[in-house]
Scaffold this active site. Structure first.
Site, PDB file in Angstrom:
ATOM      1  N   ASP A 257      40.716 -11.471  31.216  1.00 46.43           N
ATOM      2  CA  ASP A 257      40.339 -10.472  32.221  1.00 46.43           C
ATOM      3  C   ASP A 257      41.271  -9.257  32.191  1.00 46.43           C
ATOM      4  OD1 ASP A 257      38.772  -9.634  34.509  1.00 46.43           O
ATOM      5  OD2 ASP A 257      40.500 -10.100  35.768  1.00 46.43           O
ATOM      6  N   HIS A 262      43.359  -4.250  29.501  1.00 41.84           N
ATOM      7  CA  HIS A 262      44.234  -3.304  30.206  1.00 41.84           C
ATOM      8  C   HIS A 262      45.695  -3.376  29.738  1.00 41.84           C
ATOM      9  CE1 HIS A 262      40.695  -3.053  32.574  1.00 41.84           C
ATOM     10  NE2 HIS A 262      40.959  -3.999  33.416  1.00 41.84           N
TER      11      HIS A 262
HETATM   12  C1  BG6 Z   1      39.291  -5.438  36.305  1.00 47.11           C
HETATM   13  C2  BG6 Z   1      39.428  -6.934  36.401  1.00 47.11           C
HETATM   14  O1  BG6 Z   1      39.069  -5.045  34.988  1.00 47.11           O
HETATM   15  O2  BG6 Z   1      40.468  -4.822  36.770  1.00 47.11           O
HETATM   16  C3  BG6 Z   1      39.716  -7.355  37.824  1.00 47.11           C
HETATM   17  O3  BG6 Z   1      38.234  -7.559  35.961  1.00 47.11           O
HETATM   18  C4  BG6 Z   1      40.913  -6.611  38.356  1.00 47.11           C
HETATM   19  O4  BG6 Z   1      39.933  -8.753  37.910  1.00 47.11           O
HETATM   20  C5  BG6 Z   1      40.768  -5.110  38.125  1.00 47.11           C
HETATM   21  O5  BG6 Z   1      41.018  -6.889  39.738  1.00 47.11           O
HETATM   22  C6  BG6 Z   1      42.045  -4.384  38.477  1.00 47.11           C
HETATM   23  O6  BG6 Z   1      41.810  -3.003  38.454  1.00 47.11           O
HETATM   24  P1  BG6 Z   1      42.658  -2.023  39.355  1.00 47.11           P
HETATM   25  O7  BG6 Z   1      42.242  -0.661  38.937  1.00 47.11           O
HETATM   26  O8  BG6 Z   1      42.321  -2.362  40.782  1.00 47.11           O
HETATM   27  O9  BG6 Z   1      44.088  -2.327  39.054  1.00 47.11           O
END
Ligand code: BG6
Length: 514
Positions: A257, A262
């Site tokens: 995930d 990321h």
């Molecule tokens: C998403 C994930 O890609 O990014 C989620 O699937 C996560 O699980 C989210 O909560 C976090 O994104 P941000 O921008 O809120 O840090």
């Protein structure tokens, strides 16, 4: 959590801009049609519609541009506009919803009912799109299992032209083989230059600032290597739990995930060589080299390099919260909601510099940051009364409040001899420039229209990331490495603290940047 005990003083960098403080220029984009499949879904409601509204109200969406919601349900244009109005009321500050801007935006919305698995609706969509030459962006805010079907229908119905683009989001596969199959399926209908794989972290302001900091200043780049940097930490901590996504999350876990996309993207931007230009392929070529240089983690070293965790009941955001298994309601699962990894980039620049990565749900605080820990001075010239110089640290905070903080040593001000003191030169962007910090999607959605792929993942990057992640997941199974429990509202299992402390280092204490 294990952090340094001291609290440096904070110095806020106040405006010394040469020239007027300027925010980025708003240049309208050429007229387009955005076709959002899954137009009435959660992503459209929370992110896409609000982001497009902001760009429209800033005057960037002009002319005959249209946003077309496409989903299976039957709905009129007016119903869709109603849905969008409610989405905006729920996700945008009331003072940002100006009636005339709202009317202009809602007037751009249309709706078509289509079914990816049958012929229903595709001709209607084709007719609505018409023949006018203008950018067409097909955004697939739907599950990846129907990416291929939608791409094929668009192809069969003659809707893919030179000026068409396809936007997809993770999960792009759940391992190398499935990611490859998906890329092949869409590649039958769209050329790579037409495919925009979103990683919304790349649209975050601080992430782009990392590139500005590295490549628009002469200061950092000469030091950006193993001779001066001791280690790097990347933390993406969330305080939320499953938020109703149990079905998806339990099959993914934190490594698929968050790490595969990321966190590895952040690592790439820290570690990559300076690209020749900001041109999409120059940047992506450099990121790819980093992914390919990551030291393999497999059954032989997985226990020493990784920690998996799963939260149990505890407290978060001021209230009692259930554990992961209770939220799942299935009783048993070994899916990790936390992962910490010691990664290594095996190349000339980074040999011997660990990259400590960690991410998790239901942690103590929502904070994402990149910490560059420099090495200490080679020789201390000060006497014992002055205190020891503390090694410099650069902290780039992505959220909650975007900021860059450079820790440096100074003389403690005032009379009384020479005493060293650590201070933080803080730069908080929202505070400094008095601008609303745009959501990552605002930038990315219009980059699609502009045809700028720099902040999007190329096919080979996605596959290289899986190539590193797959052996870790297999090694967990092979060696029976199970999740360690952590109480919701803490910083994860104690083994994650041990992972870094074994090397004589500590996780950066998040609170110290405030
Ligand atoms: C998403 C994930 O890609 O990014 C989620 O699937 C996560 O699980 C989210 O909560 C976090 O994104 P941000 O921008 O809120 O840090």
């Amino acid at each position: 959590m294990g952090g340094a005990p001291h609290r440096p003083a904070r110095i806020h960098v106040i405006s010394r801009c040469t020239g007027p403080v300027m925010t980025s220029q708003i240049i309208p984009v050429e007229p387009f049609d955005y076709i959002v499949f899954g137009g009435t879904g959660d992503l459209a409601e929370r992110k896409l519609i609000p982001a497009l509204y902001h760009r429209s109200s800033d005057g960037q969406i002009v002319g005959a541009s249209r946003i077309i919601g496409a989903a299976r349900g039957e709905m009129s244009d007016d119903d869709f506009r109603d849905f969008a109005r409610k989405a905006l009321e729920a996700h945008i500050k009331p003072e940002e919803l100006k009636p005339e801007l709202l009317d202009d935006f809602l007037g751009r919305l249309h709706y078509v009912s289509v079914d990816a698995k049958s012929e229903r609706g595709w001709e209607t969509l084709r007719q609505l799109l018409g023949d006018e030459p203008r950018v067409r962006a097909f955004y697939l805010a739907v599950g990846p299992s129907i990416f291929g079907d939608i791409a094929a229908r668009l192809g069969e119905h003659g809707m893919i032209r030179e000026d068409s683009r396809l936007v997809i989001e993770k999960p792009i596969g759940n391992d190398l083989a499935s990611a490859h199959a998906l890329n092949v399926a869409i590649g039958k209908h769209f050329r790579e230059e037409q495919v925009f794989r979103i990683d919304h972290y790349l649209g975050k302001e601080t992430v782009q600032n990392l590139m500005a900091l590295r490549f628009a200043n002469a200061l950092y780049e000469p030091l950006w290597k193993s001779s001066h940097i001791d280690h790097v930490q990347i933390t993406v901590a969330e305080s939320l739990g499953l938020e109703g996504r149990a079905g998806y999350y339990d099959k993914s876990g934190a490594i698929r995930d968050m790490v595969q996309n990321h966190i590895l993207q952040l690592l790439c931007l820290v570690a990559m060589e300076p690209p020749a230009s900001m041109d999409a392929d120059s940047v992506r070529d450099e990121k790819l080299k980093v992914l390919r240089a990551l030291r393999r983690i497999d059954a032989s070293n997985v226990a020493e390099m990784t920690v998996r965790g799963q939260y149990s009941a505890g407290a978060s955001n001021g209230g009692a919260v259930r554990g992961y298994l209770e939220e799942l309601e299935s009783g048993s699962s070994d899916t990790e909601t936390f992962v910490a990894i010691k990664a290594e980039v095996e190349n000339w620049r980074w040999a011997g510099v660990p990259f400590y990565l960690r991410t998790g749900k239901r942690l103590a605080q929502r904070v994402s940051e990149i910490v560059i820990q420099f090495k200490p001075v080679p020789h201390n010239v000060f006497n014992a009364d002055a205190g020891r110089p503390i090694a410099n640290r650069l902290v780039l905070r992505l959220q909650p409040d975007e900021a860059v903080s450079q820790m440096i040593m100074i003389k403690d001000p005032g009379p009384g001899g020479m005493r060293l003191r650590e201070v933080a030169l803080d730069m908080s962007f929202a505070e400094h420039f008095h601008v609303r910090s745009p959501d990552a999607y605002e930038r990315l959605l219009l980059d699609v229209v502009r045809g700028n792929q720099t902040l999007f993942m190329r096919r080979d990057e996605v596959e290289a990331a899986w190539q590193w992640v797959d052996p870790i997941i297999s090694a967990w199974h092979e060696t029976g490495q199970r999740c360690k429990k952590y109480t919701a509202g803490t910083w994860g299992p104690s083994a994650a603290i041990a992972l870094i402390e074994r090397d004589g280092r500590t996780w950066h204490e998040e609170e110290s940047i405030d």
